[in-house]
Design a protein around this motif. Sequence first.
Motif, PDB file in Angstrom:
ATOM      1  N   ILE A 112      51.313  46.060  35.504  1.00 24.46           N
ATOM      2  CA  ILE A 112      50.485  45.039  36.159  1.00 24.46           C
ATOM      3  C   ILE A 112      49.246  44.753  35.322  1.00 24.46           C
ATOM      4  O   ILE A 112      48.854  43.597  35.136  1.00 24.46           O
ATOM      5  N   GLN A 113      48.650  45.813  34.789  1.00 22.52           N
ATOM      6  CA  GLN A 113      47.465  45.628  33.953  1.00 22.52           C
ATOM      7  C   GLN A 113      47.810  44.805  32.715  1.00 22.52           C
ATOM      8  O   GLN A 113      47.071  43.910  32.318  1.00 22.52           O
ATOM      9  N   GLN A 114      48.973  45.121  32.134  1.00 22.51           N
ATOM     10  CA  GLN A 114      49.422  44.389  30.953  1.00 22.51           C
ATOM     11  C   GLN A 114      49.636  42.915  31.287  1.00 22.51           C
ATOM     12  O   GLN A 114      49.235  42.028  30.539  1.00 22.51           O
ATOM     13  N   ALA A 115      50.251  42.678  32.455  1.00 20.07           N
ATOM     14  CA  ALA A 115      50.508  41.291  32.873  1.00 20.07           C
ATOM     15  C   ALA A 115      49.207  40.526  33.111  1.00 20.07           C
ATOM     16  O   ALA A 115      49.102  39.345  32.760  1.00 20.07           O
ATOM     17  N   GLU A 116      48.200  41.229  33.661  1.00 20.00           N
ATOM     18  CA  GLU A 116      46.906  40.573  33.908  1.00 20.00           C
ATOM     19  C   GLU A 116      46.179  40.271  32.605  1.00 20.00           C
ATOM     20  O   GLU A 116      45.512  39.259  32.471  1.00 20.00           O
ATOM     21  N   GLU A 117      46.338  41.188  31.634  1.00 13.97           N
ATOM     22  CA  GLU A 117      45.699  40.973  30.330  1.00 13.97           C
ATOM     23  C   GLU A 117      46.361  39.838  29.566  1.00 13.97           C
ATOM     24  O   GLU A 117      45.715  39.124  28.800  1.00 13.97           O
ATOM     25  N   ASP A 118      47.666  39.690  29.777  1.00 14.50           N
ATOM     26  CA  ASP A 118      48.414  38.650  29.061  1.00 14.50           C
ATOM     27  C   ASP A 118      48.201  37.259  29.637  1.00 14.50           C
ATOM     28  O   ASP A 118      48.569  36.266  29.006  1.00 14.50           O
ATOM     29  N   LYS A 119      47.620  37.192  30.853  1.00 16.98           N
ATOM     30  CA  LYS A 119      47.401  35.880  31.475  1.00 16.98           C
ATOM     31  C   LYS A 119      46.410  35.056  30.656  1.00 16.98           C
ATOM     32  O   LYS A 119      45.375  35.578  30.237  1.00 16.98           O
ATOM     33  N   TRP A 125      41.409  48.357  39.712  1.00 18.63           N
ATOM     34  CA  TRP A 125      42.251  47.223  39.380  1.00 18.63           C
ATOM     35  C   TRP A 125      42.681  46.482  40.627  1.00 18.63           C
ATOM     36  O   TRP A 125      42.902  47.075  41.676  1.00 18.63           O
ATOM     37  N   SER A 126      42.794  45.196  40.450  1.00 17.86           N
ATOM     38  CA  SER A 126      43.256  44.398  41.577  1.00 17.86           C
ATOM     39  C   SER A 126      44.769  44.419  41.604  1.00 17.86           C
ATOM     40  O   SER A 126      45.421  43.918  40.702  1.00 17.86           O
ATOM     41  N   SER A 163      46.841  44.289  44.856  1.00 16.19           N
ATOM     42  CA  SER A 163      47.388  43.444  45.910  1.00 16.19           C
ATOM     43  C   SER A 163      46.322  43.229  46.967  1.00 16.19           C
ATOM     44  O   SER A 163      45.310  43.940  46.991  1.00 16.19           O
TER      45      SER A 163
END
Lengths: 112, 134
Positions: free
Chosen positions: A104-111, B45-46, B48
């Motif tokens: 999830i962190q990776q996906a948020e950074e890639d946004k 971290w966010s 949900s």
Amino acid sequence: MLLIGLPLGAFVGALSGFLFLLILRAGFQGAGLKHIGLILGELTALVTFALGGSWFANSHILKSTEAGDMLSPYLLSFALVFFLVVCVPFYQIIARFGSQFGEIQQAEEDKP
Amino acid sequence: MIEPWINGIAVGVFGFLTGGVTGFYAIVSGIDRQASGRRRGPRNWSLSGTLDTAREEAAAGRVDWKLLPRSGKAALLAFYGLIAVMIIFIRFSPVTMNWWAFLGSLFAGYTAVDLIFNAARKGKLKARGGATAQ
């Protein structure tokens, strides 16, 4: 006494570990004071079983053994096996949870 | 009646598991970081809406069972369960409380969970069955 205490402790430790996980899983299904009371009651029964309930007092096989002599090896193998049985699924949960966080962190950074 | 080192191991097992569950609950709920006012690490971290709401409630001093994420409920229940088992075990067995073994293993369990979680987050550990982000 080592020959009796170690395998008996390992067997009861494994059984208690699996039962502990099952009770927690069952407890997870509901909420409320009544439910928590039931879970605590089951956990009490589990400890009573682990420390030598009727299976020890009424057992013909263990009649000739002295409880005090096999206590140390029994407790040692019980504690270690219980630990292993509870730890393995717990480790899996943490590792899976960490992997999900990482993704999830990776996906948020890639946004963008 | 039992060897002191075996007594220490029996208490240490419960301490380690309790420390591990406490560490996991700290990761999930984020209470410790929010309370201290620091903002760093995975606890902020966010993930949900549910987790964010639970964090806000926890920071305000309210912990609502219904708002806790699934993993938080499991960790909290495991924590109470372990404490109950440990109290009954020590009360009704020849094992006596060894506070040094308990506190040492509690800290070790907390640290181990933190290390496993961070290693898994960085992709150094893979959980069985694979990870699926939701």
